[in-house]
Design a protein around this motif. Structure first.
Motif, PDB file in Angstrom:
ATOM      1  N   ALA A   1     -42.514 100.235  52.885  1.00 24.95           N
ATOM      2  CA  ALA A   1     -42.689 100.156  51.434  1.00 24.95           C
ATOM      3  C   ALA A   1     -43.586  98.981  51.055  1.00 24.95           C
ATOM      4  O   ALA A   1     -44.448  99.101  50.169  1.00 24.95           O
ATOM      5  CB  ALA A   1     -41.321 100.031  50.751  1.00 24.95           C
ATOM      6  N   ALA A   2     -43.406  97.848  51.725  1.00 21.45           N
ATOM      7  CA  ALA A   2     -44.244  96.678  51.440  1.00 21.45           C
ATOM      8  C   ALA A   2     -45.692  96.940  51.851  1.00 21.45           C
ATOM      9  O   ALA A   2     -46.628  96.543  51.148  1.00 21.45           O
ATOM     10  CB  ALA A   2     -43.696  95.454  52.178  1.00 21.45           C
ATOM     11  N   SER A   3     -45.878  97.607  52.985  1.00 19.73           N
ATOM     12  CA  SER A   3     -47.237  97.924  53.433  1.00 19.73           C
ATOM     13  C   SER A   3     -47.913  98.894  52.474  1.00 19.73           C
ATOM     14  O   SER A   3     -49.118  98.787  52.210  1.00 19.73           O
ATOM     15  CB  SER A   3     -47.201  98.523  54.841  1.00 19.73           C
ATOM     16  OG  SER A   3     -46.578  97.642  55.744  1.00 19.73           O
ATOM     17  N   LEU A   4     -47.151  99.840  51.953  1.00 19.05           N
ATOM     18  CA  LEU A   4     -47.699 100.782  50.972  1.00 19.05           C
ATOM     19  C   LEU A   4     -48.099 100.063  49.687  1.00 19.05           C
ATOM     20  O   LEU A   4     -49.141 100.359  49.092  1.00 19.05           O
ATOM     21  CB  LEU A   4     -46.668 101.871  50.672  1.00 19.05           C
ATOM     22  CG  LEU A   4     -47.134 103.022  49.770  1.00 19.05           C
ATOM     23  CD1 LEU A   4     -48.291 103.767  50.419  1.00 19.05           C
ATOM     24  CD2 LEU A   4     -45.974 103.975  49.493  1.00 19.05           C
ATOM     25  N   ALA A   5     -47.273  99.095  49.279  1.00 22.73           N
ATOM     26  CA  ALA A   5     -47.627  98.304  48.085  1.00 22.73           C
ATOM     27  C   ALA A   5     -48.908  97.509  48.320  1.00 22.73           C
ATOM     28  O   ALA A   5     -49.696  97.290  47.399  1.00 22.73           O
ATOM     29  CB  ALA A   5     -46.479  97.362  47.732  1.00 22.73           C
ATOM     30  N   GLY A   6     -49.131  97.096  49.569  1.00 21.47           N
ATOM     31  CA  GLY A   6     -50.334  96.342  49.884  1.00 21.47           C
ATOM     32  C   GLY A   6     -51.615  97.139  49.751  1.00 21.47           C
ATOM     33  O   GLY A   6     -52.716  96.557  49.710  1.00 21.47           O
ATOM     34  N   THR A   7     -51.513  98.471  49.702  1.00 19.20           N
ATOM     35  CA  THR A   7     -52.717  99.304  49.552  1.00 19.20           C
ATOM     36  C   THR A   7     -53.132  99.473  48.094  1.00 19.20           C
ATOM     37  O   THR A   7     -54.174 100.083  47.832  1.00 19.20           O
ATOM     38  CB  THR A   7     -52.480 100.698  50.171  1.00 19.20           C
ATOM     39  OG1 THR A   7     -51.419 101.366  49.450  1.00 19.20           O
ATOM     40  CG2 THR A   7     -52.085 100.596  51.635  1.00 19.20           C
ATOM     41  N   ILE A   8     -52.337  98.955  47.151  1.00 14.86           N
ATOM     42  CA  ILE A   8     -52.670  99.125  45.725  1.00 14.86           C
ATOM     43  C   ILE A   8     -54.043  98.556  45.383  1.00 14.86           C
ATOM     44  O   ILE A   8     -54.845  99.218  44.707  1.00 14.86           O
ATOM     45  CB  ILE A   8     -51.568  98.500  44.847  1.00 14.86           C
ATOM     46  CG1 ILE A   8     -50.263  99.296  44.999  1.00 14.86           C
ATOM     47  CG2 ILE A   8     -52.000  98.460  43.379  1.00 14.86           C
ATOM     48  CD1 ILE A   8     -49.093  98.720  44.237  1.00 14.86           C
TER      49      ILE A   8
END
Length: 282
Positions: free
Chosen positions: A38-45
């Motif tokens: 989830a944190a890695s996905l947020a990093g793609t914003i």
């Protein structure tokens, strides 16, 4: 173009996941795959915004700078400001170290590989590998030592019908025990607004004589030289049951003693109990 964009996003996602994984390992924080993803996905914003709207100047740069704060918060549930800043700095250290090595490898490859000077490239790769080995060994050894000294485990006990539970710190320097029965003593943080007897929060030990009979029957006086005073008698209590979870395994004992304090044992509330090391021995 679509495949190119998807490749950039996937690479950013994978790189963030790897960096967060290493950050957690070096910081001694527990890792959960769902929170890490989830944190890695947020990093793609920021990457999504860049691909959708193009360069947005200060907004995109600001979002890129603050995004690690949210990523660390999501991945490790970090609450304290000091802990959050420390982990973000560790994250950036790993980013700069990794980026510097990749840039150096690219420069060496561009300069020497085309001319056939593979011996220098091989020397560079070996240097990086050896450097990584010693850095990893040193950092992970320090981290392993810190985890041994400062490991936290779930703790719960029952005393006179009151249930208490929380995170306990295994303190190898805690030698507090009853000199007669040799029972180990755990120091537990309690809240005055909960259902504990009011006498437990009094400074004068004579006030403990006003405790109910079922409490005084379990009262044990322990000589102490380090708990908020230079030398004094410390009031501790025999628990009805005392449970510690070690690596997911439940360990119960009826020999534990507990003493109480209403002062914060940890600034970031990462633990609310200090355990004697013998309490967690297999």
């Amino acid at each position: 173009m679509t495949g190119y964009a998807e490749g950039i996003i996937f690479f950013n996602f994978a790189a963030d996941a790897l960096l967060l994984f290493v950050t957690g390992k070096l910081s001694g924080r527990p890792l959960r795959l769902s929170r890490l993803l989830a944190a890695s996905l947020a990093g793609t914003i920021p990457v999504w915004l860049y691909l959708a709207a193009g360069p947005t100047g200060l907004l995109n740069k600001s979002l890129t700078m603050v995004m690690p704060l949210f990523m660390i918060r999501i991945a490790f549930k970090t609450t304290g400001v000091t802990s959050l800043i420390s982990m973000v700095l560790t994250f950036y250290l790993i980013v700069f170290l990794t980026g510097g090595i990749l840039f150096g490898f690219q420069s060496m490859y561009t300069q020497y590989a085309a001319g056939g000077k593979w011996s220098l490239v091989f020397f560079f790769i070996m240097s990086v590998a050896i450097s990584f080995y010693f850095i990893q060994r040193r950092l992970f050894n320090l981290n392993a030592t810190r985890r041994t000294i400062s490991q936290t485990v779930p703790v719960s006990f029952t005393l006179c019908g009151i249930n208490w539970s929380g995170k306990g710190l295994i303190d190898t320097g805690n030698a507090l025990c009853d000199p007669i029965s040799k029972r180990e003593v755990a120091i537990c943080q309690i809240n005055p607004h909960e259902q504990w007897p009011e006498a437990l929060f009094k400074e004068d030990i004579s006030d403990l004589l006003q405790l109910p009979d079922n409490w005084t029957e379990k009262l044990v006086w322990i000589p102490s030289k380090s708990i908020h005073a230079e030398s004094r008698l410390l009031a501790s209590f025999r628990t009805d049951n005392f449970t510690v979870w070690i690596n997911g395994k439940e360990r119960k004992t009826d020999r534990a003693l507990v003493t109480f304090t209403d002062r914060a044992l940890s600034n970031d509330q990462s633990f609310v109990c200090i355990l004697h090391p013998n309490m967690v021995q297999e």
